[in-house]
Design a protein around this motif. Structure first.
Motif, PDB file in Angstrom:
ATOM      1  N   VAL A  56       0.838  -1.204   0.000  1.00 20.66           N
ATOM      2  CA  VAL A  56       0.000   0.000   0.000  1.00 20.66           C
ATOM      3  C   VAL A  56       0.873   1.254   0.000  1.00 20.66           C
ATOM      4  CG1 VAL A  56      -1.773   1.268   1.271  1.00 20.66           C
ATOM      5  CG2 VAL A  56      -1.862  -1.232   1.166  1.00 20.66           C
ATOM      6  N   LEU A  57       1.934   1.251   0.808  1.00 13.36           N
ATOM      7  CA  LEU A  57       2.830   2.412   0.879  1.00 13.36           C
ATOM      8  C   LEU A  57       3.461   2.701  -0.476  1.00 13.36           C
ATOM      9  CD1 LEU A  57       4.523   4.543   2.407  1.00 13.36           C
ATOM     10  CD2 LEU A  57       6.141   2.706   2.952  1.00 13.36           C
ATOM     11  N   LEU A  58       4.033   1.680  -1.091  1.00 19.49           N
ATOM     12  CA  LEU A  58       4.686   1.876  -2.387  1.00 19.49           C
ATOM     13  C   LEU A  58       3.677   2.234  -3.467  1.00 19.49           C
ATOM     14  CD1 LEU A  58       7.192  -1.121  -2.237  1.00 19.49           C
ATOM     15  CD2 LEU A  58       7.717   1.305  -1.935  1.00 19.49           C
ATOM     16  N   GLY A  59       2.479   1.642  -3.397  1.00 17.07           N
ATOM     17  CA  GLY A  59       1.464   1.940  -4.401  1.00 17.07           C
ATOM     18  C   GLY A  59       0.976   3.371  -4.336  1.00 17.07           C
ATOM     19  N   VAL A  60       0.708   3.859  -3.132  1.00 20.55           N
ATOM     20  CA  VAL A  60       0.203   5.230  -2.994  1.00 20.55           C
ATOM     21  C   VAL A  60       1.282   6.249  -3.349  1.00 20.55           C
ATOM     22  CG1 VAL A  60      -0.716   6.915  -1.368  1.00 20.55           C
ATOM     23  CG2 VAL A  60      -1.530   4.562  -1.300  1.00 20.55           C
ATOM     24  N   ALA A 109      -5.928   5.527  -3.424  1.00 23.31           N
ATOM     25  CA  ALA A 109      -6.058   6.215  -2.138  1.00 23.31           C
ATOM     26  C   ALA A 109      -7.215   5.629  -1.330  1.00 23.31           C
ATOM     27  CB  ALA A 109      -6.274   7.712  -2.360  1.00 23.31           C
ATOM     28  N   VAL A 110      -8.281   5.201  -2.009  1.00 27.30           N
ATOM     29  CA  VAL A 110      -9.398   4.555  -1.316  1.00 27.30           C
ATOM     30  C   VAL A 110      -8.951   3.220  -0.700  1.00 27.30           C
ATOM     31  CG1 VAL A 110     -11.687   3.523  -1.633  1.00 27.30           C
ATOM     32  CG2 VAL A 110     -11.134   5.684  -2.745  1.00 27.30           C
ATOM     33  N   ILE A 111      -8.064   2.497  -1.387  1.00 21.25           N
ATOM     34  CA  ILE A 111      -7.524   1.258  -0.823  1.00 21.25           C
ATOM     35  C   ILE A 111      -6.789   1.554   0.482  1.00 21.25           C
ATOM     36  CG2 ILE A 111      -5.850  -0.590  -1.174  1.00 21.25           C
ATOM     37  CD1 ILE A 111      -6.548  -0.633  -4.077  1.00 21.25           C
ATOM     38  N   LEU A 112      -6.024   2.646   0.508  1.00 23.36           N
ATOM     39  CA  LEU A 112      -5.327   3.029   1.738  1.00 23.36           C
ATOM     40  C   LEU A 112      -6.320   3.282   2.865  1.00 23.36           C
ATOM     41  CD1 LEU A 112      -2.870   3.969   3.391  1.00 23.36           C
ATOM     42  CD2 LEU A 112      -3.132   6.227   2.327  1.00 23.36           C
ATOM     43  N   VAL A 113      -7.407   3.988   2.562  1.00 24.36           N
ATOM     44  CA  VAL A 113      -8.410   4.271   3.590  1.00 24.36           C
ATOM     45  C   VAL A 113      -9.050   2.982   4.095  1.00 24.36           C
ATOM     46  CG1 VAL A 113     -10.613   5.421   4.042  1.00 24.36           C
ATOM     47  CG2 VAL A 113      -8.857   6.583   2.680  1.00 24.36           C
ATOM     48  N   LEU A 114      -9.424   2.093   3.166  1.00 24.81           N
ATOM     49  CA  LEU A 114     -10.041   0.822   3.568  1.00 24.81           C
ATOM     50  C   LEU A 114      -9.063  -0.059   4.328  1.00 24.81           C
ATOM     51  CD1 LEU A 114     -12.084  -0.047   0.345  1.00 24.81           C
ATOM     52  CD2 LEU A 114     -12.926   0.919   2.496  1.00 24.81           C
ATOM     53  N   PHE A 115      -7.795   0.012   3.959  1.00 22.38           N
ATOM     54  CA  PHE A 115      -6.779  -0.755   4.669  1.00 22.38           C
ATOM     55  C   PHE A 115      -6.722  -0.351   6.139  1.00 22.38           C
ATOM     56  CE2 PHE A 115      -2.358  -1.056   6.177  1.00 22.38           C
ATOM     57  CZ  PHE A 115      -2.149  -2.420   6.049  1.00 22.38           C
ATOM     58  N   LEU A 116      -6.890   0.938   6.402  1.00 24.87           N
ATOM     59  CA  LEU A 116      -6.882   1.416   7.787  1.00 24.87           C
ATOM     60  C   LEU A 116      -8.201   1.114   8.495  1.00 24.87           C
ATOM     61  CD1 LEU A 116      -5.172   4.888   7.299  1.00 24.87           C
ATOM     62  CD2 LEU A 116      -4.146   2.829   8.254  1.00 24.87           C
ATOM     63  N   ILE A 144      -0.516   2.911  10.726  1.00 24.64           N
ATOM     64  CA  ILE A 144      -0.569   4.366  10.889  1.00 24.64           C
ATOM     65  C   ILE A 144       0.672   5.015  10.283  1.00 24.64           C
ATOM     66  CG2 ILE A 144      -0.533   6.212  12.588  1.00 24.64           C
ATOM     67  CD1 ILE A 144      -3.244   4.966  12.235  1.00 24.64           C
ATOM     68  N   GLY A 145       1.831   4.390  10.455  1.00 26.95           N
ATOM     69  CA  GLY A 145       3.056   4.922   9.859  1.00 26.95           C
ATOM     70  C   GLY A 145       2.991   4.959   8.344  1.00 26.95           C
ATOM     71  N   VAL A 146       2.394   3.921   7.754  1.00 22.67           N
ATOM     72  CA  VAL A 146       2.230   3.891   6.296  1.00 22.67           C
ATOM     73  C   VAL A 146       1.326   5.036   5.841  1.00 22.67           C
ATOM     74  CG1 VAL A 146       1.153   2.586   4.427  1.00 22.67           C
ATOM     75  CG2 VAL A 146       2.722   1.450   5.998  1.00 22.67           C
ATOM     76  N   ALA A 187       7.058   1.652  -8.429  1.00 25.37           N
ATOM     77  CA  ALA A 187       6.174   0.641  -9.017  1.00 25.37           C
ATOM     78  C   ALA A 187       6.923  -0.646  -9.302  1.00 25.37           C
ATOM     79  CB  ALA A 187       5.552   1.183 -10.304  1.00 25.37           C
ATOM     80  N   ALA A 188       8.207  -0.543  -9.631  1.00 23.84           N
ATOM     81  CA  ALA A 188       8.992  -1.740  -9.937  1.00 23.84           C
ATOM     82  C   ALA A 188       9.130  -2.643  -8.719  1.00 23.84           C
ATOM     83  CB  ALA A 188      10.365  -1.341 -10.463  1.00 23.84           C
ATOM     84  N   ILE A 189       9.200  -2.032  -7.521  1.00 25.45           N
ATOM     85  CA  ILE A 189       9.333  -2.836  -6.301  1.00 25.45           C
ATOM     86  C   ILE A 189       8.026  -2.906  -5.507  1.00 25.45           C
ATOM     87  CG2 ILE A 189      11.782  -2.281  -6.126  1.00 25.45           C
ATOM     88  CD1 ILE A 189      11.079  -0.223  -3.995  1.00 25.45           C
ATOM     89  N   GLN A 190       6.963  -2.292  -6.029  1.00 23.71           N
ATOM     90  CA  GLN A 190       5.701  -2.234  -5.308  1.00 23.71           C
ATOM     91  C   GLN A 190       5.149  -3.618  -4.986  1.00 23.71           C
ATOM     92  OE1 GLN A 190       2.652  -0.244  -7.532  1.00 23.71           O
ATOM     93  NE2 GLN A 190       0.984  -0.948  -6.207  1.00 23.71           N
TER      94      GLN A 190
END
Length: 337
Positions: A56-60, A109-116, A144-146, A187-190
């Protein structure tokens, strides 16, 4: 910005046909549908279990960089300037590339919200083997750090881009290429942490297979659409999607192999039931009402032993209403057997 360059971009927008416009619309719809399946997967399971926080961090952060890249590219700024000179349709068609990347940024960004929101819910709809607590599972502090890192990165991209646009426009092209390279590297390491997480868990979890099934070929189509619009000069924009599609294809193959077991495994998991042997003392009788023997017990025996023998014969043979009257042992047969 060079007026000749802007004029050339305006001419290219006027030459754009309905085919490119239609393909761009299809891509936007595909992006929305693919990410909706991921959103639904998390919500329906009530958990984000199985999704790596570093994925999620690398994707966002990659989406932040990509969106900043497309907004600051000279080609995109020229397309926006051309909207004052071309028709509304031509302007809309020229800005669909920005709309595509913006849509993808919002969906991730919605994935990040749902992840939390659905992080480690206790009432999640998980299978038995997925409910086991993983000692290496990320903590709430990691989640939370992500989220904080994604927010800070997005703000930095906006602030620096605005500073270059207002104070040093000549450096916007170099900044756009830097954002494109950053996005491609992220994206290459995402998918590496997500591939590792899926490999360790041996199941897809809340990761949507349908999303990856749509996005793997869609990413290549998306890259081709951007390449047709931006050319080789926009490699930093469309190259990231080529890398993403390749990595996503690897993850898709892993998820399918874990979620759809082989035929041999399915046979072992669901063995064929075997009919137990009949035993007079332990097997309950399943008799029709009435059966050919039980309806006329007086014709088949007088003692208790003879009656039991007749009932045993009816239970074992499973005689039904369709048995002919003259069949051996039936009502019309002669003698008691």
């Amino acid at each position: 910005m060079d007026r000749v360059f802007v004029a050339d971009r305006c001419d290219s927008l006027r030459e754009g046909g309905f085919t490119n416009f239609f393909v761009s619309i299809v891509i936007i719809v595909g992006i929305i549908l693919s990410y909706v399946t991921q959103h639904y997967r998390i919500i329906s399971r009530g958990s984000s279990e199985g999704i790596s926080p570093y994925f999620v961090l690398l994707g966002v952060t990659s989406a932040n960089s990509q969106f900043g890249n497309i907004l600051t590219l000279p080609q995109s700024r020229a397309d926006v300037a051309c909207c004052m000179e071309v028709s509304p349709f031509e302007c809309t068609a020229g800005l669909l590339g920005i709309a595509q990347i913006g849509t993808q940024w919002i969906c991730f960004a919605v994935i990040l919200v749902l992840f939390l929101v659905f992080f480690r819910r206790e009432d999640a709809d998980l299978a038995g083997d997925e409910c086991e607590r993983d000692p290496d599972q990320p903590t709430w502090r990691t989640a939370i750090g992500v989220a904080a890192a994604c927010l800070v990165h997005g703000l930095l991209v906006v602030i620096i881009s605005a500073a270059f646009a207002l104070g040093a426009p000549s450096y916007l092209g170099a900044w756009a290429n830097f954002l494109g390279i950053m996005s491609a590297a992220l994206a290459a390491i995402q998918y590496i942490p997500q591939i590792w997480t899926t490999y360790r868990l041996k199941h897809a979890g809340s990761l949507s297979i349908l999303m990856m099934f749509i996005q793997t070929p869609g990413g290549l189509l998306f890259a081709a659409s951007l390449a047709a619009r931006l050319g080789w000069a926009g490699w930093s924009s469309w190259g990231v999607y080529v890398l993403t599609a390749i990595m996503q294809g690897i993850l898709l193959a892993m998820a399918i192999s874990y979620e759809w077991p082989s035929q041999e495994e399915r046979n072992q998991a669901t063995p064929q039931p075997q009919r137990p042997p009949y035993n007079r003392r332990t097997t309950p009788r399943v008799l029709p009402s009435p059966g050919p023997y039980s309806a006329h017990l007086q014709a088949y025996g007088e003692t208790q032993e003879e009656i039991e023998r007749a009932l045993d014969r009816e239970s074992v043979q499973g005689v039904g209403e369709n048995q002919p009257l003259l069949a051996p042992g039936g009502l019309g047969s002669s003698g008691i057997r």
